[in-house]
Design a protein around this motif. Structure first.
Motif, short mmCIF file in Angstrom:
data_model
loop_
_atom_site.label_atom_id
_atom_site.label_comp_id
_atom_site.label_asym_id
_atom_site.label_seq_id
_atom_site.Cartn_x
_atom_site.Cartn_y
_atom_site.Cartn_z
N TYR A 162 -1.28 -7.99 9.79
CA TYR A 162 -1.47 -7.58 8.40
C TYR A 162 -1.35 -8.78 7.45
N LYS A 163 -0.36 -9.61 7.76
CA LYS A 163 -0.12 -10.75 6.85
C LYS A 163 -1.14 -11.87 7.03
N ARG A 165 -9.54 -1.96 0.96
CA ARG A 165 -8.42 -1.53 0.11
C ARG A 165 -7.67 -0.54 1.00
N ALA A 166 -6.74 -1.06 1.77
CA ALA A 166 -6.21 -0.23 2.85
C ALA A 166 -4.78 -0.62 3.21
N CYS A 167 -4.17 0.23 4.02
CA CYS A 167 -2.76 0.04 4.39
C CYS A 167 -2.62 -0.98 5.53
N SER A 168 -1.38 -1.29 5.88
CA SER A 168 -1.11 -2.33 6.88
C SER A 168 -1.69 -1.96 8.25
N CYS A 192 -6.03 5.70 10.01
CA CYS A 192 -5.88 4.34 9.47
C CYS A 192 -6.32 3.32 10.53
N HIS A 249 0.84 -1.20 0.00
CA HIS A 249 0.00 0.00 0.00
C HIS A 249 0.88 1.26 0.00
N PRO A 285 -10.24 10.07 3.94
CA PRO A 285 -10.09 11.05 2.86
C PRO A 285 -8.64 11.42 2.58
N LEU A 286 -7.77 11.18 3.54
CA LEU A 286 -6.36 11.54 3.35
C LEU A 286 -5.69 10.66 2.32
N CYS A 287 -6.01 9.36 2.36
CA CYS A 287 -5.28 8.46 1.46
C CYS A 287 -6.19 7.64 0.57
N GLY A 288 -7.50 7.82 0.70
CA GLY A 288 -8.41 7.10 -0.18
C GLY A 288 -8.68 5.67 0.24
N ASP A 289 -8.22 5.27 1.43
CA ASP A 289 -8.50 3.91 1.88
C ASP A 289 -10.00 3.70 2.07
N GLY A 327 -6.83 4.07 -5.44
CA GLY A 327 -7.28 4.85 -4.28
C GLY A 327 -6.22 5.80 -3.79
N GLY A 364 -1.22 9.17 -0.91
CA GLY A 364 -2.61 9.60 -0.79
C GLY A 364 -3.23 9.88 -2.14
N ASN A 365 -4.31 10.67 -2.11
CA ASN A 365 -5.00 10.97 -3.38
C ASN A 365 -4.58 12.32 -3.95
N ASP A 378 2.19 2.47 3.24
CA ASP A 378 3.26 1.66 3.83
C ASP A 378 4.60 1.94 3.14
#
Lengths: 413, 137
Positions: B14-15, B60-63, B123, A350, B35-39, A382, A368-369, A353
């Motif tokens: 995460y894994k 659809r997201a970060c660890s 997050c 991601h 809204p910051l990263c679109g997750d 995204g 980010g976006n 990360d």
């Protein structure tokens, strides 16, 4: 000097060596700042100019007749003249704003709102920052005008041949010169030439290009050009809007307040002449001095050399990223390989990360976006990682980024 | 638990996240967007007499988001709905002040490693907000 000799002298001009001396606070051995599209580092001359403003000119601008007040007013107007000269604009046609965003809102609310008619069209590109999308979106919602999108091909080139763009119903085209996500350069001169011939107004968002692409509004003959200081090595909190002289006569102030009127009574308000009527409230003197110092800093480097330097460095970053088997590169606006802004994803990791691992290794990249929802929806992602370069960056910044990507891949996949 | 150990625990979540899977029509669903990263995350929940019987999420997201969702799942199944708020407040306390980890539920403690990174707090919070929304449906 013939053109070949000029080209040679620019290509051998060492932008980095000349520029880096001005960034005495920036530790480029331990830190790799690759986020200049968000805000650039500030050279000593800009920091000094801002400080000098408070130290030597601390008095109200355009409001005092004592010597210090006159000196402050004079310094402010000198700064305006220097910033205007930087884009080859008449001084009276450049207004200071608090940001590029406010400059664009000045156009939508102070000009377009009162003259646009329902069903007229405003065209924007798919790659606009929200600062040049949301004001127009809101304007269309409230006026019945229609918002249209200029699409791009998979190489990042705008599809400007669509006949509908050039139809008589088009009121204005507002576009970014250099995308904050895809970098590159859109063909604004061709676009402005064609628009003018068709009687279509133009606004150029130069927030990303002003730091490295030469701008000449006289040659460009656009109606509006907006930019901010902090992305061109200047201070935060100040931007500028160039306004064509005819459009200026049609424009109203966005903000009402002190400093913009000749006379006021209960029935009438007589505004001061432009540009003063567009700058309500106490002017940001130190910001203006820093802005002018940033313009001087950039003009002290050959414009073509800066563009060539960051573009070529961007190409080298792109090449290094392309050699990683798991990196997907986004196209460059306008096509080509040279760009000071590059966006990418790393397969299976991601963007947040990737950026975190990079940060842990002294590399500052953005994730980010990027306030570009229209574009990211189009690209079906995204979030993206983005690197963006300034004159203080160099080839030595590439390896730490590549190492961070490899490490993030190792950790997260 | 030091930062390195905390990061190792989060990475393990995460894994191999608990609760990542298909959300069918038996689940009430809440959605979260950063809204910051679109997750984006969808959290599905099944309830029986105000007790959480199952949680599933798709993201659809970060660890950090995935790890927090996994921890939330392990903490809340077979717990009453009211416990969501209880643990969520503990999580927020932890993000504000990592020193509060000692009084915090053990499973949540590794998230103290992001307390110094306010840009990542959302997050960790996203799935909790989505679960709360799901329970309202």
């Amino acid at each position: 000097m013939n053109s070949l000799a000029a080209k040679k002298s620019i290509s051998t001009y060492d932008v980095y060596q000349h520029a880096i001396e001005q960034f005495s606070h920036y530790d480029n051995e331990r830190y790799h700042y690759l986020d200049s599209a968000a805000t650039s580092q500030k050279p000593d001359c800009v920091i000094d100019a801002v400080t000098q403003g408070y130290r030597h000119f601390c008095a109200p601008v355009h409001r005092a007749s004592y010597p210090l007040g006159e000196a402050a007013s004079s310094a402010y107007e000198t700064a305006r003249a220097r910033v205007a000269q930087f884009i080859n604009a008449p001084t009276s046609q450049l207004i200071f704003t608090k940001s590029c965003t406010e400059a664009i809102n000045q156009v939508t609310l102070g000009w377009a709102k009162s003259i646009i008619k329902p069903q007229q069209k405003i065209w924007l590109t798919r790659m606009e920052h929200n600062a040049n999308y949301l004001p127009w979106h809101q304007l269309c919602q409230t006026t019945g005008a229609e918002l249209k999108i200029i699409e791009m091909d998979e190489d990042g080139c705008l599809l400007l041949e669509q006949e509908e763009i050039w139809h008589e119903s088009t009121f204005l085209i507002a576009l970014t010169h250099c995308s904050n996500v895809l970098g590159g350069e859109n063909p604004i001169q061709e676009l402005c030439d064609k628009a003018r011939a068709q009687g279509i107004y133009t606004l150029i968002d130069a927030a990303q290009s002003v730091s490295h692409l030469p701008l000449d509004v006289d040659k460009l003959a656009c109606d509006f050009l907006a930019f901010s200081a902090h992305k061109m090595y200047g201070p935060e909190g100040i931007g500028a809007l160039y306004i064509d002289v005819k459009r200026m006569a049609e424009m109203s102030p966005l903000l009402m307040g002190g400093g913009i009127v000749e006379s006021v009574d209960e029935q009438h308000i007589v505004l001061r002449e432009a540009p003063y009527c567009f700058e309500a409230g106490s002017p940001n003197l130190s910001g203006a001095l820093g802005f002018a110092a940033a313009a001087d800093f950039l003009q002290g480097l050959p414009a073509a050399a800066v563009s060539q330097y960051v573009g070529e460095l961007g190409r080298q970053f792109r090449q290094a990223l392309a050699q990683q088997g798991n990196v997907t590169l986004m196209p460059i606006a306008g096509g080509g390989e040279h760009s000071s802004v590059l966006s990418f994803t790393v397969d299976g990791v991601h963007p947040h990360d990737v950026a975190q691992v990079a940060a842990d290794n002294g590399v500052a990249i953005r994730t980010g976006n990027h306030c570009s929802h229209l574009l990211l929806n189009h690209l079906k992602v995204g979030a993206l990682n983005r690197l963006s370069l300034g004159v203080y960056n160099r080839r030595e910044d590439i390896e730490p980024l590549i190492k961070s990507i490899k490490l993030a891949t190792e950790i997260f996949t | 638990m030091n930062k390195k150990e905390s990061q190792a625990v989060l990475l393990a979540h995460y894994k191999s996240p608990t609760g990542l899977g298909e959300i069918d029509e038996n689940y009430s669903v809440g959605k979260g967007i950063n809204p910051l990263c679109g997750d984006e995350i969808s959290v599905g929940v099944t309830l029986e007499n105000d007790v959480i019987t199952d949680i599933k999420f798709q993201a659809r997201a970060c660890s950090i988001c995935i790890a927090s969702s996994s921890i939330m799942n392990q903490l809340l199944i077979n717990e009453k709905i009211s416990q969501i708020e209880y643990y969520y407040q503990q999580l927020n306390g932890l993000l504000k002040d990592s020193c509060s980890a000692i009084q915090t539920e053990e499973l949540l403690r590794p998230l103290a490693s992001i307390s110094a990174m306010p840009s990542r707090h959302k997050c960790a919070q996203l799935s909790w907000e989505a679960l709360s929304e799901a329970c309202k449906h």
